[in-house]
Write an enzyme that holds these catalytic residues in place. Structure first.
Site, PDB file in Angstrom:
ATOM      1  N   GLY A  88      78.705  96.448  23.603  1.00  0.00           N
ATOM      2  CA  GLY A  88      77.847  96.304  24.888  1.00  0.00           C
ATOM      3  C   GLY A  88      77.889  95.146  25.952  1.00  0.00           C
ATOM      4  O   GLY A  88      78.711  94.198  25.370  1.00  0.00           O
ATOM      5  N   THR A  89      77.327  95.689  26.716  1.00  0.00           N
ATOM      6  CA  THR A  89      77.360  94.071  28.322  1.00  0.00           C
ATOM      7  C   THR A  89      76.421  95.496  28.720  1.00  0.00           C
ATOM      8  O   THR A  89      76.255  95.664  28.945  1.00  0.00           O
ATOM      9  CB  THR A  89      79.123  94.215  28.568  1.00  0.00           C
ATOM     10  OG1 THR A  89      79.099  95.223  28.878  1.00  0.00           O
ATOM     11  CG2 THR A  89      80.118  93.300  27.663  1.00  0.00           C
ATOM     12  N   THR A  90      76.005  94.066  29.652  1.00  0.00           N
ATOM     13  CA  THR A  90      76.078  92.944  29.878  1.00  0.00           C
ATOM     14  C   THR A  90      74.572  92.399  30.170  1.00  0.00           C
ATOM     15  O   THR A  90      74.003  93.588  30.401  1.00  0.00           O
ATOM     16  CB  THR A  90      76.312  92.029  30.946  1.00  0.00           C
ATOM     17  OG1 THR A  90      77.799  92.935  31.073  1.00  0.00           O
ATOM     18  CG2 THR A  90      76.085  90.982  31.850  1.00  0.00           C
TER      19      THR A  90
END
Length: 273
Positions: free
Chosen positions: A51-53
């Site tokens: 997962g990002t951001t």
């Protein structure tokens, strides 16, 4: 966890005195339930969604945390509407970056940790205490991080004693650092931080902070393929949480959509590339 002897009584561990840390209790009673103690399959790198951001912005009276909704697995989009920002208790939020499954499990354990402390001690843990407790939990995940399953969250909350919003960032070894004004983590953080530096103004209100956080994610998605920008076609918007003296809560999607529309309109009119 229930009694294993069939008597229906609680195990002795539940009746023994100890610290107010649920993680320490679990480590002593059944360490196999901790995310960091799970065995990994032998050989080869483990492919898992990441997962990002996450971006966080303080404002006059609180703090805003926003996260994009995309999870990736290599060059594949694993999920388009993943939640990455969570309320950990009444006055704090945490955003996750890194291995998605472990990060979510760590957040859930952290939520129980804070609730357990409150029930045992009869009071809320201080904001710095929460930040340090999360740091120790990340430190316990170092073995997983060394095998490529890193979890790097960002923590923010409203400090009731100081009357302001505060931000804490971490590294994979459990190092805890207080950030000032704004911060970002994840693969798109480099681009988000550039946007935050130009847009941030001290003393601004909550609406401006929400707008800046969403715009920083928009800029991150423009240059980082792992960051998902606002998806107008699918009506998928960033998750935005707010913490102030009234507590932690999330901005409704119906309030995020006009912000996104305004950003897109301004960029189109200005001829941004």
């Amino acid at each position: 966890m229930t009694a294993r002897d069939g008597s229906g009584r609680l195990p002795a561990a539940y009746l023994a005195t100890g610290s107010s840390s649920f993680t320490e209790f679990l480590s002593a009673h059944d360490p196999g339930l901790l995310p960091s103690r799970r065995p990994l399959p032998a050989g080869g790198a483990l492919e898992a969604p990441h997962g990002t951001t996450i971006v966080t912005v303080t404002y006059d009276g609180g703090v805003v945390m926003a996260g994009d909704r995309r999870a990736t697995m290599g060059n594949i989009i694993a999920n388009r509407d993943m939640e990455k920002v969570f309320a950990t208790d009444e006055f704090s939020l945490v955003g996750i970056a890194g291995t998605a499954g472990l990060a979510i499990e760590l957040v859930r354990l952290f939520q129980v940790e804070l609730e357990h402390y409150e029930k045992i001690e009869g009071t809320l843990m201080s904001l710095e205490g929460k930040a340090n407790r999360l740091a120790s939990m990340i430190r316990g995940n170092l073995g997983m991080a060394m095998q490529g399953l890193a979890v790097v969250p960002m923590f923010a909350g409203f400090d009731l004693e100081e009357g302001r919003g505060r931000i804490f960032s971490y590294d994979v070894t459990g190092g805890c650092y207080e950030e000032h004004d704004h911060h970002s983590v994840g693969s798109g953080s480099l681009f988000a931080r550039g946007a935050l530096k130009k847009l941030y103004r001290r003393g601004m209100g909550r609406a401006d902070a929400v707008r800046i956080a969403v715009e920083a994610l928009y800029d991150a998605a423009d240059d980082d393929s792992a960051t998902g920008g606002p998806d107008v076609g699918r009506r998928i918007w960033p998750t935005v949480g707010v913490v102030d003296p009234e507590g932690a809560r999330f901005v409704p999607e119906d309030d995020i959509a006009p912000v996104v529309d305004a950003i897109i309109a301004e960029r189109s009119e200005g001829g941004a590339r």
